[in-house]
Write a protein that holds these residues in place. Sequence first.
Motif, PDB file in Angstrom:
ATOM      1  N   ASN A  55       0.799  -1.234   0.000  1.00  0.00           N
ATOM      2  CA  ASN A  55       0.000   0.000   0.000  1.00  0.00           C
ATOM      3  C   ASN A  55       0.829   1.281   0.000  1.00  0.00           C
ATOM      4  N   LYS A  56       2.111   1.168  -0.281  1.00  0.00           N
ATOM      5  CA  LYS A  56       2.978   2.343  -0.404  1.00  0.00           C
ATOM      6  C   LYS A  56       3.096   2.704  -1.883  1.00  0.00           C
ATOM      7  N   GLN A  62      -1.309  -3.193  -3.697  1.00  0.00           N
ATOM      8  CA  GLN A  62      -2.255  -2.137  -3.340  1.00  0.00           C
ATOM      9  C   GLN A  62      -3.586  -2.817  -3.064  1.00  0.00           C
ATOM     10  N   PHE A  63      -3.896  -3.007  -1.790  1.00  0.00           N
ATOM     11  CA  PHE A  63      -5.054  -3.790  -1.378  1.00  0.00           C
ATOM     12  C   PHE A  63      -6.360  -3.242  -1.934  1.00  0.00           C
ATOM     13  N   GLN A  64      -7.213  -4.172  -2.394  1.00  0.00           N
ATOM     14  CA  GLN A  64      -8.540  -3.820  -2.905  1.00  0.00           C
ATOM     15  C   GLN A  64      -9.635  -4.424  -2.028  1.00  0.00           C
ATOM     16  N   ILE A  82      -5.710  -7.449  -4.917  1.00  0.00           N
ATOM     17  CA  ILE A  82      -5.067  -6.144  -5.016  1.00  0.00           C
ATOM     18  C   ILE A  82      -5.654  -5.397  -6.207  1.00  0.00           C
ATOM     19  N   GLN A  83      -5.280  -4.150  -6.351  1.00  0.00           N
ATOM     20  CA  GLN A  83      -5.826  -3.291  -7.397  1.00  0.00           C
ATOM     21  C   GLN A  83      -5.819  -3.963  -8.760  1.00  0.00           C
TER      22      GLN A  83
END
Length: 100
Positions: A55-56, A62-64, A82-83
Amino acid sequence: MIFSRWKEYDPTWLVKSAEYRFSEYTWLRDALIACNRAKIRSDYYIYFVNEKKPNKPGSEWQFQESITIEDTPEGDVVIDVIQKNKVGGIEFLTRVIDGT
């Protein structure tokens, strides 16, 4: 036991176990089939993408959302999405709860 090398992975069991969720998540089947390379972090978690700096900015992770799949051959599992509807990893929930 912790491992850190990427290895070939056969997601067939997971694809079959998740079929009942495909009408809700129309992209999930293809996302699971793409999980053919894995990093086994422990008996409880497998990664399918690089998990560094989650998530950086610049991180692939990038968590969804999370999707629970029940009654798989490995017990209940949680799929971390994730995204862009990509599967980041799976947690073996039954193992975590049972401590096995």
